[in-house]
Each structure stands twice: as C-alpha cells, then as structure tokens.
Design a protein around this motif. Sequence first.
Motif, PDB file in Angstrom:
ATOM      1  N   ARG A  12      -7.707  -1.258  -3.895  1.00  0.00           N
ATOM      2  CA  ARG A  12      -8.579  -2.366  -4.285  1.00  0.00           C
ATOM      3  C   ARG A  12      -8.226  -2.869  -5.676  1.00  0.00           C
ATOM      4  NH1 ARG A  12     -13.184  -0.079  -3.627  1.00  0.00           N
ATOM      5  NH2 ARG A  12     -13.553  -0.818  -1.510  1.00  0.00           N
ATOM      6  N   TYR A  13      -7.942  -1.940  -6.614  1.00  0.00           N
ATOM      7  CA  TYR A  13      -7.546  -2.368  -7.959  1.00  0.00           C
ATOM      8  C   TYR A  13      -6.362  -3.332  -7.887  1.00  0.00           C
ATOM      9  CZ  TYR A  13     -10.384   1.189 -10.355  1.00  0.00           C
ATOM     10  OH  TYR A  13     -11.416   1.948 -10.848  1.00  0.00           O
ATOM     11  N   ALA A  14      -5.351  -2.984  -7.104  1.00  0.00           N
ATOM     12  CA  ALA A  14      -4.144  -3.811  -7.032  1.00  0.00           C
ATOM     13  C   ALA A  14      -4.385  -5.112  -6.284  1.00  0.00           C
ATOM     14  CB  ALA A  14      -3.014  -3.018  -6.377  1.00  0.00           C
ATOM     15  N   LEU A  15      -5.078  -5.038  -5.150  1.00  0.00           N
ATOM     16  CA  LEU A  15      -5.269  -6.227  -4.317  1.00  0.00           C
ATOM     17  C   LEU A  15      -6.175  -7.257  -4.969  1.00  0.00           C
ATOM     18  CD1 LEU A  15      -5.637  -4.478  -0.840  1.00  0.00           C
ATOM     19  CD2 LEU A  15      -3.740  -5.923  -1.576  1.00  0.00           C
ATOM     20  N   GLU A  16      -7.095  -6.819  -5.822  1.00  0.00           N
ATOM     21  CA  GLU A  16      -8.029  -7.742  -6.450  1.00  0.00           C
ATOM     22  C   GLU A  16      -7.581  -8.185  -7.836  1.00  0.00           C
ATOM     23  OE1 GLU A  16     -11.857  -5.910  -6.415  1.00  0.00           O
ATOM     24  OE2 GLU A  16     -12.101  -6.069  -4.244  1.00  0.00           O
ATOM     25  N   ALA A  17      -6.467  -7.664  -8.331  1.00  0.00           N
ATOM     26  CA  ALA A  17      -6.047  -7.956  -9.702  1.00  0.00           C
ATOM     27  C   ALA A  17      -5.531  -9.379  -9.847  1.00  0.00           C
ATOM     28  CB  ALA A  17      -4.956  -6.974 -10.122  1.00  0.00           C
ATOM     29  N   PRO A  18      -5.842 -10.051 -10.954  1.00  0.00           N
ATOM     30  CA  PRO A  18      -5.306 -11.387 -11.206  1.00  0.00           C
ATOM     31  C   PRO A  18      -3.835 -11.376 -11.594  1.00  0.00           C
ATOM     32  CG  PRO A  18      -6.600 -10.670 -13.070  1.00  0.00           C
ATOM     33  CD  PRO A  18      -6.769  -9.621 -12.012  1.00  0.00           C
ATOM     34  N   LEU A  19      -3.345 -10.205 -12.017  1.00  0.00           N
ATOM     35  CA  LEU A  19      -1.946 -10.053 -12.415  1.00  0.00           C
ATOM     36  C   LEU A  19      -1.525  -8.643 -12.058  1.00  0.00           C
ATOM     37  CD1 LEU A  19       0.541 -11.225 -14.111  1.00  0.00           C
ATOM     38  CD2 LEU A  19      -0.440  -9.905 -16.015  1.00  0.00           C
ATOM     39  N   VAL A  20      -0.367  -8.506 -11.383  1.00  0.00           N
ATOM     40  CA  VAL A  20       0.149  -7.189 -11.010  1.00  0.00           C
ATOM     41  C   VAL A  20       1.568  -7.056 -11.553  1.00  0.00           C
ATOM     42  CG1 VAL A  20       0.758  -5.632  -9.131  1.00  0.00           C
ATOM     43  CG2 VAL A  20      -1.274  -7.079  -8.934  1.00  0.00           C
ATOM     44  N   LEU A  21       1.767  -6.046 -12.379  1.00  0.00           N
ATOM     45  CA  LEU A  21       3.074  -5.753 -12.955  1.00  0.00           C
ATOM     46  C   LEU A  21       3.540  -4.393 -12.472  1.00  0.00           C
ATOM     47  CD1 LEU A  21       2.314  -6.793 -16.657  1.00  0.00           C
ATOM     48  CD2 LEU A  21       3.367  -8.206 -14.878  1.00  0.00           C
ATOM     49  N   ALA A  22       4.846  -4.207 -12.432  1.00  0.00           N
ATOM     50  CA  ALA A  22       5.411  -2.910 -12.064  1.00  0.00           C
ATOM     51  C   ALA A  22       6.417  -2.497 -13.121  1.00  0.00           C
ATOM     52  CB  ALA A  22       6.090  -2.980 -10.699  1.00  0.00           C
ATOM     53  N   ALA A  23       6.364  -1.234 -13.503  1.00  0.00           N
ATOM     54  CA  ALA A  23       7.384  -0.667 -14.367  1.00  0.00           C
ATOM     55  C   ALA A  23       8.445  -0.034 -13.471  1.00  0.00           C
ATOM     56  CB  ALA A  23       6.784   0.360 -15.318  1.00  0.00           C
ATOM     57  N   ASP A  24       9.569  -0.718 -13.339  1.00  0.00           N
ATOM     58  CA  ASP A  24      10.705  -0.224 -12.573  1.00  0.00           C
ATOM     59  C   ASP A  24      10.290   0.262 -11.183  1.00  0.00           C
ATOM     60  OD1 ASP A  24      13.250   0.527 -11.847  1.00  0.00           O
ATOM     61  OD2 ASP A  24      13.644   1.744 -13.601  1.00  0.00           O
ATOM     62  N   GLY A  25      10.396   1.576 -10.904  1.00  0.00           N
ATOM     63  CA  GLY A  25      10.130   2.096  -9.568  1.00  0.00           C
ATOM     64  C   GLY A  25       8.695   1.973  -9.108  1.00  0.00           C
ATOM     65  N   GLY A  26       7.776   1.581  -9.984  1.00  0.00           N
ATOM     66  CA  GLY A  26       6.424   1.284  -9.541  1.00  0.00           C
ATOM     67  C   GLY A  26       6.396   0.190  -8.500  1.00  0.00           C
ATOM     68  N   ALA A  27       7.443  -0.640  -8.488  1.00  0.00           N
ATOM     69  CA  ALA A  27       7.544  -1.700  -7.479  1.00  0.00           C
ATOM     70  C   ALA A  27       7.656  -1.119  -6.075  1.00  0.00           C
ATOM     71  CB  ALA A  27       8.755  -2.581  -7.782  1.00  0.00           C
ATOM     72  N   ASN A  28       8.246   0.068  -5.939  1.00  0.00           N
ATOM     73  CA  ASN A  28       8.362   0.688  -4.614  1.00  0.00           C
ATOM     74  C   ASN A  28       6.985   1.009  -4.035  1.00  0.00           C
ATOM     75  OD1 ASN A  28      11.194   0.667  -4.994  1.00  0.00           O
ATOM     76  ND2 ASN A  28      11.121   2.660  -6.006  1.00  0.00           N
ATOM     77  N   ALA A  29       6.076   1.476  -4.895  1.00  0.00           N
ATOM     78  CA  ALA A  29       4.720   1.767  -4.440  1.00  0.00           C
ATOM     79  C   ALA A  29       4.008   0.488  -4.015  1.00  0.00           C
ATOM     80  CB  ALA A  29       3.934   2.468  -5.548  1.00  0.00           C
ATOM     81  N   LEU A  30       4.203  -0.589  -4.762  1.00  0.00           N
ATOM     82  CA  LEU A  30       3.591  -1.864  -4.387  1.00  0.00           C
ATOM     83  C   LEU A  30       4.172  -2.390  -3.085  1.00  0.00           C
ATOM     84  CD1 LEU A  30       3.397  -3.513  -7.895  1.00  0.00           C
ATOM     85  CD2 LEU A  30       1.449  -2.935  -6.436  1.00  0.00           C
ATOM     86  N   ALA A  31       5.457  -2.145  -2.847  1.00  0.00           N
ATOM     87  CA  ALA A  31       6.067  -2.576  -1.587  1.00  0.00           C
ATOM     88  C   ALA A  31       5.425  -1.863  -0.406  1.00  0.00           C
ATOM     89  CB  ALA A  31       7.577  -2.319  -1.622  1.00  0.00           C
ATOM     90  N   ARG A  32       5.053  -0.594  -0.583  1.00  0.00           N
ATOM     91  CA  ARG A  32       4.372   0.128   0.500  1.00  0.00           C
ATOM     92  C   ARG A  32       3.024  -0.499   0.820  1.00  0.00           C
ATOM     93  NH1 ARG A  32       5.690   4.660  -2.666  1.00  0.00           N
ATOM     94  NH2 ARG A  32       3.466   5.123  -2.995  1.00  0.00           N
ATOM     95  N   LEU A  33       2.446  -1.154  -0.172  1.00  0.00           N
ATOM     96  CA  LEU A  33       1.167  -1.833   0.016  1.00  0.00           C
ATOM     97  C   LEU A  33       1.350  -3.263   0.519  1.00  0.00           C
ATOM     98  CD1 LEU A  33      -1.907  -1.438  -0.433  1.00  0.00           C
ATOM     99  CD2 LEU A  33      -1.585  -2.298  -2.756  1.00  0.00           C
ATOM    100  N   GLY A  34       2.591  -3.746   0.518  1.00  0.00           N
ATOM    101  CA  GLY A  34       2.857  -5.111   0.933  1.00  0.00           C
ATOM    102  C   GLY A  34       2.539  -6.132  -0.132  1.00  0.00           C
ATOM    103  N   LEU A  35       2.527  -5.717  -1.389  1.00  0.00           N
ATOM    104  CA  LEU A  35       2.112  -6.580  -2.490  1.00  0.00           C
ATOM    105  C   LEU A  35       3.275  -6.811  -3.447  1.00  0.00           C
ATOM    106  CD1 LEU A  35      -0.174  -8.078  -3.921  1.00  0.00           C
ATOM    107  CD2 LEU A  35      -0.825  -5.917  -4.995  1.00  0.00           C
ATOM    108  N   ARG A  36       3.714  -8.053  -3.558  1.00  0.00           N
ATOM    109  CA  ARG A  36       4.788  -8.394  -4.491  1.00  0.00           C
ATOM    110  C   ARG A  36       4.233  -8.497  -5.903  1.00  0.00           C
ATOM    111  NH1 ARG A  36       6.495 -11.292   0.076  1.00  0.00           N
ATOM    112  NH2 ARG A  36       8.705 -11.012   0.591  1.00  0.00           N
ATOM    113  N   PRO A  37       4.795  -7.757  -6.849  1.00  0.00           N
ATOM    114  CA  PRO A  37       4.318  -7.857  -8.232  1.00  0.00           C
ATOM    115  C   PRO A  37       4.724  -9.190  -8.854  1.00  0.00           C
ATOM    116  CG  PRO A  37       6.244  -6.443  -8.110  1.00  0.00           C
ATOM    117  CD  PRO A  37       5.864  -6.766  -6.693  1.00  0.00           C
ATOM    118  N   ASP A  38       3.972  -9.595  -9.860  1.00  0.00           N
ATOM    119  CA  ASP A  38       4.325 -10.812 -10.591  1.00  0.00           C
ATOM    120  C   ASP A  38       5.572 -10.611 -11.432  1.00  0.00           C
ATOM    121  OD1 ASP A  38       1.924 -12.705 -10.101  1.00  0.00           O
ATOM    122  OD2 ASP A  38       0.992 -10.798 -10.606  1.00  0.00           O
ATOM    123  N   ALA A  39       5.811  -9.377 -11.864  1.00  0.00           N
ATOM    124  CA  ALA A  39       7.026  -9.065 -12.610  1.00  0.00           C
ATOM    125  C   ALA A  39       7.308  -7.572 -12.511  1.00  0.00           C
ATOM    126  CB  ALA A  39       6.896  -9.479 -14.078  1.00  0.00           C
TER     127      ALA A  39
END
Length: 266
Positions: free
Chosen positions: A74-101
Amino acid sequence: MGAVRLVDLDLLGVFLCSTHLPSVYWTVHFCTAIHRTNCIGKLILWSRYYLLMESATPVLVLNGDLRWTEGLARYALEAPLVLAADGGANALARLGLRPDAVIGDLDSIDPETRAWIGEGNIIHRPDQDRTDFEKALDLAFDRPDVDRLIVLGALGGRVDHTIGNLGVLAREARGTRLKLISETETVLATDSALDLEAQPGETWSFWTFDPGARVTLEGVRWPVENTPLTVGDRPSISNEATGARVSVIPKGGSVIVFRELIADSS
C-alpha cells in the motif's frame, strides 16, 4: 482530482493473486478507455494500465530483504513518487510498479527490470564514496516536492547493509520526515525533541552512535534523563510504551528510535 500512477495490470494481477490482497486493489480507479482488438473482438484495457489515485508519502525502495505484504504494498501503490536505489527496482518489478527513477551504480538491477523500466528513468551514479541509499536520498530531498520519505527494504537481510542504513539514518536525523519501515518495525532518527504516538505495551528501543549524545525518555516503562544510550555500551533495548505518547529528547547528537509494529500501528 489528484495525480495518478501507472501500474502494469498484468504484473499487479499476478501479485494480487499470490498475496490475496483485498478486492479494493482490483476496483480502485480502473481506466475506462477501452477498445476492441482485431477480428476476435475482445475488449481490453486501452493501455493495459489502471489509474490509481495517490495520496500518501513518497517512497524509496532499497535492495534489501523486502517481502511485499499488504501494508508495504500500500505504501508503494499509494505514493505520489516512487524511487528505487539500484536493485530496489527488482522488488518494484515484482509488484508491477515502475519507479519514477532508479538511482545508483546499477550493479544490482536485473537486465530485464532495467529494460522494462526504460533508460529514461535510470540515473547512473557510479561513485563509490556513497551508498546507493545516500545517492537516492540526496536526489529525493533535492526535489521541491519531497519533504518526507518512507524507505522500504532497508532493514533485514545483510547485517552490514542494515547497519550502514541505520548509520545514514542517524546522520540525516530528519525525525518523522524520514522513516525506515518493514513489516514488523518502523525506525527513525532525531536530534531534536519528538512527541510520538504509541500504543500501551508496544516495544520501543533507543540508541545512539555518538557517545557524546544524551537522551531523555518519557512515556516508557524505563524512562531515562539526560543519559548516554550508546549502542556499544548502554542502549535502551526492549523498552515499553506505557500510554498513548512517547517523548524523546536528545541533546548533543541524534538518537535512533525503533518501534515494533503491532496491530494497525505505523
């Protein structure tokens, strides 16, 4: 009407099915623009995305031990801005959520994830004098629209990474404006007095990395006054909230504040 976030419907559907989240995630703000496909005439969502209203706090996802529970998702899906530090993007990909950066030296992001996100959202910061967490924090708080941040994936996993992340948190000392959150705990650091919401019986812990810091604690079972709580000497571990507020008053440095999450506390 607030801003909206694009979420990959196919990947989100796989996540929802696997984690049994409530049906609200299926029903909020679906895109109504649809069209018919070729000769078989099946109706599909026009962009294969749905629109999700945003309301909460910007989120940064690190490459730590992150299991997507309902609350963390819920934190990620409702956030107005989602950032990933390097491999954190892999976790967001599992959620189906593209980070803003995605920010970092890019040695941990999977090639498939990087291709899915697109190079336009990749920010390469190759220097090794700072961690990817620090690089992402600098980028986040340099933005005029970010005055607070929730960090996921910072706790658990490798001990050296967790200790390093807590060190960064202590140095930043942004109080409630910067929180590390997992499925079982929330951690912040402050160098000024804070009065925090609590639930009686909750476990709270407090410590400093700076031996010169002194801390006063009120609203806990074992209060202290102007006392050093150095992590290697005399931290306050497994203290207990006695009421609805816990007061933390540091002097001469920052103090780490750990709160174990129970029920619906946050």
